[in-house]
Scaffold this motif. Structure first.
Motif, PDB file in Angstrom:
ATOM      1  N   LEU A   1       0.838  -1.210   0.000  1.00  0.00           N
ATOM      2  CA  LEU A   1       0.000   0.000   0.000  1.00  0.00           C
ATOM      3  C   LEU A   1       0.868   1.254   0.000  1.00  0.00           C
ATOM      4  O   LEU A   1       0.594   2.217  -0.725  1.00  0.00           O
ATOM      5  CB  LEU A   1      -0.938   0.014   1.208  1.00  0.00           C
ATOM      6  CG  LEU A   1      -2.116  -0.946   1.197  1.00  0.00           C
ATOM      7  CD1 LEU A   1      -2.808  -0.944   2.563  1.00  0.00           C
ATOM      8  CD2 LEU A   1      -3.095  -0.606   0.099  1.00  0.00           C
ATOM      9  N   ASP A   2       1.926   1.250   0.818  1.00  0.00           N
ATOM     10  CA  ASP A   2       2.854   2.385   0.870  1.00  0.00           C
ATOM     11  C   ASP A   2       3.501   2.623  -0.482  1.00  0.00           C
ATOM     12  O   ASP A   2       3.630   3.763  -0.929  1.00  0.00           O
ATOM     13  CB  ASP A   2       3.944   2.129   1.914  1.00  0.00           C
ATOM     14  CG  ASP A   2       3.659   2.783   3.237  1.00  0.00           C
ATOM     15  OD1 ASP A   2       2.744   3.613   3.310  1.00  0.00           O
ATOM     16  OD2 ASP A   2       4.359   2.459   4.213  1.00  0.00           O
ATOM     17  N   ARG A   3       3.935   1.557  -1.106  1.00  0.00           N
ATOM     18  CA  ARG A   3       4.602   1.676  -2.399  1.00  0.00           C
ATOM     19  C   ARG A   3       3.625   2.212  -3.451  1.00  0.00           C
ATOM     20  O   ARG A   3       3.999   3.046  -4.270  1.00  0.00           O
ATOM     21  CB  ARG A   3       5.150   0.319  -2.832  1.00  0.00           C
ATOM     22  CG  ARG A   3       6.025   0.384  -4.056  1.00  0.00           C
ATOM     23  CD  ARG A   3       6.577  -0.964  -4.413  1.00  0.00           C
ATOM     24  NE  ARG A   3       7.654  -1.323  -3.498  1.00  0.00           N
ATOM     25  CZ  ARG A   3       8.349  -2.437  -3.601  1.00  0.00           C
ATOM     26  NH1 ARG A   3       8.079  -3.316  -4.542  1.00  0.00           N
ATOM     27  NH2 ARG A   3       9.311  -2.713  -2.738  1.00  0.00           N
TER      28      ARG A   3
ATOM     29  N   ASP B   1      -6.293   7.882   1.793  1.00  0.00           N
ATOM     30  CA  ASP B   1      -6.055   7.094   0.583  1.00  0.00           C
ATOM     31  C   ASP B   1      -6.989   5.890   0.542  1.00  0.00           C
ATOM     32  O   ASP B   1      -7.537   5.552  -0.506  1.00  0.00           O
ATOM     33  CB  ASP B   1      -4.603   6.602   0.520  1.00  0.00           C
ATOM     34  CG  ASP B   1      -3.615   7.728   0.284  1.00  0.00           C
ATOM     35  OD1 ASP B   1      -3.969   8.682  -0.427  1.00  0.00           O
ATOM     36  OD2 ASP B   1      -2.496   7.645   0.824  1.00  0.00           O
ATOM     37  N   LEU B   2      -7.159   5.252   1.684  1.00  0.00           N
ATOM     38  CA  LEU B   2      -8.010   4.068   1.747  1.00  0.00           C
ATOM     39  C   LEU B   2      -9.491   4.431   1.662  1.00  0.00           C
ATOM     40  O   LEU B   2     -10.292   3.656   1.156  1.00  0.00           O
ATOM     41  CB  LEU B   2      -7.724   3.277   3.013  1.00  0.00           C
ATOM     42  CG  LEU B   2      -6.298   2.735   3.129  1.00  0.00           C
ATOM     43  CD1 LEU B   2      -6.120   1.985   4.427  1.00  0.00           C
ATOM     44  CD2 LEU B   2      -5.936   1.864   1.955  1.00  0.00           C
ATOM     45  N   ILE B   3      -9.853   5.602   2.144  1.00  0.00           N
ATOM     46  CA  ILE B   3     -11.252   6.027   2.070  1.00  0.00           C
ATOM     47  C   ILE B   3     -11.633   6.337   0.626  1.00  0.00           C
ATOM     48  O   ILE B   3     -12.668   5.881   0.135  1.00  0.00           O
ATOM     49  CB  ILE B   3     -11.498   7.254   2.977  1.00  0.00           C
ATOM     50  CG1 ILE B   3     -11.384   6.856   4.447  1.00  0.00           C
ATOM     51  CG2 ILE B   3     -12.863   7.878   2.693  1.00  0.00           C
ATOM     52  CD1 ILE B   3     -11.370   8.024   5.413  1.00  0.00           C
ATOM     53  N   PHE B   4     -10.792   7.102  -0.059  1.00  0.00           N
ATOM     54  CA  PHE B   4     -11.137   7.543  -1.411  1.00  0.00           C
ATOM     55  C   PHE B   4     -10.754   6.543  -2.494  1.00  0.00           C
ATOM     56  O   PHE B   4     -11.231   6.645  -3.630  1.00  0.00           O
ATOM     57  CB  PHE B   4     -10.521   8.909  -1.702  1.00  0.00           C
ATOM     58  CG  PHE B   4     -11.115  10.000  -0.863  1.00  0.00           C
ATOM     59  CD1 PHE B   4     -12.449  10.335  -0.986  1.00  0.00           C
ATOM     60  CD2 PHE B   4     -10.347  10.672   0.066  1.00  0.00           C
ATOM     61  CE1 PHE B   4     -13.012  11.327  -0.201  1.00  0.00           C
ATOM     62  CE2 PHE B   4     -10.901  11.666   0.860  1.00  0.00           C
ATOM     63  CZ  PHE B   4     -12.241  11.997   0.721  1.00  0.00           C
TER      64      PHE B   4
ATOM     65  N   ALA C   1      -7.420  -0.598  -2.575  1.00  0.00           N
ATOM     66  CA  ALA C   1      -6.996  -1.340  -1.382  1.00  0.00           C
ATOM     67  C   ALA C   1      -7.533  -2.765  -1.422  1.00  0.00           C
ATOM     68  O   ALA C   1      -6.828  -3.721  -1.080  1.00  0.00           O
ATOM     69  CB  ALA C   1      -7.457  -0.624  -0.120  1.00  0.00           C
ATOM     70  N   TYR C   2      -8.788  -2.922  -1.860  1.00  0.00           N
ATOM     71  CA  TYR C   2      -9.360  -4.262  -1.998  1.00  0.00           C
ATOM     72  C   TYR C   2      -8.635  -5.050  -3.080  1.00  0.00           C
ATOM     73  O   TYR C   2      -8.347  -6.231  -2.913  1.00  0.00           O
ATOM     74  CB  TYR C   2     -10.857  -4.190  -2.343  1.00  0.00           C
ATOM     75  CG  TYR C   2     -11.752  -4.034  -1.152  1.00  0.00           C
ATOM     76  CD1 TYR C   2     -11.968  -5.094  -0.281  1.00  0.00           C
ATOM     77  CD2 TYR C   2     -12.403  -2.843  -0.890  1.00  0.00           C
ATOM     78  CE1 TYR C   2     -12.804  -4.968   0.815  1.00  0.00           C
ATOM     79  CE2 TYR C   2     -13.237  -2.693   0.197  1.00  0.00           C
ATOM     80  CZ  TYR C   2     -13.432  -3.763   1.043  1.00  0.00           C
ATOM     81  OH  TYR C   2     -14.258  -3.624   2.133  1.00  0.00           O
TER      82      TYR C   2
END
Length: 161
Positions: A91-93, A102-105, A110-111
């Motif tokens: 995720l960081d990369r 980032d995960l919200i939008f 992310a999934y």
């Protein structure tokens, strides 16, 4: 086997859930309430493993998010901590220092990343380079589809003038 994956903010808001074992909607809500209450109230110096309903919940806090995975009693907790760390590194990369926004939008990304790493509750891909390549290919497919849809939209608009 991993039964489910949860990402919970420090405020108790669920940011991501992935279920690999069958739970009804009512059971899922109860699990989320129980585990968020249990994990969020634990001190920062306590270990990252919690026994819960005959399972183990392994969690790790990164910034304002708790990454939690529920496993069988006889599974290796340290391996699950490594899987959590592996997911966070990818995720960081991808996002460049991932944060909760980032995960919200971009929850669909992310999934997608999680689904490239885990398959049916088991580790599928351990290579960060392979996952990054697959995510890049997916992104290019999405961009191509957007360009194609835009050009079709333009053709329709010109034809109807």
């Amino acid at each position: 086997m991993i039964h489910f994956v949860l990402l919970i903010s420090r405020q108790g808001k669920v940011r991501l859930t992935k279920w690999y074992s069958p739970y009804s909607q009512k059971e899922r809500a109860k699990v989320l309430r129980e585990l968020s209450g249990m994990i969020l109230t634990r001190g920062p110096k306590l270990c990252n493993f919690v026994e819960w309903r005959g399972y183990k919940v392994v969690y790790k806090r990164y910034a304002s998010l708790y990454f939690c995975m529920c496993i069988n009693q006889d599974d290796n907790e340290l391996e699950i901590l490594e899987i959590i760390h592996h997911y966070v590194e990818i995720l960081d990369r991808y996002f460049g220092s991932v944060c909760e926004l980032d995960l919200i939008f971009n929850f669909h990304k992310a999934y997608y990343i999680l689904e490239e790493i885990l398959l049916a509750g088991e580790l599928q891909e351990s290579s960060k380079k392979t996952v990054a390549r697959l995510i890049g290919a997916q992104d290019s497919l999405v961009e191509d589809a957007k360009e194609q849809a835009s050009s079709i939209k333009n053709m329709i608009a010109q034809a109807t003038k």
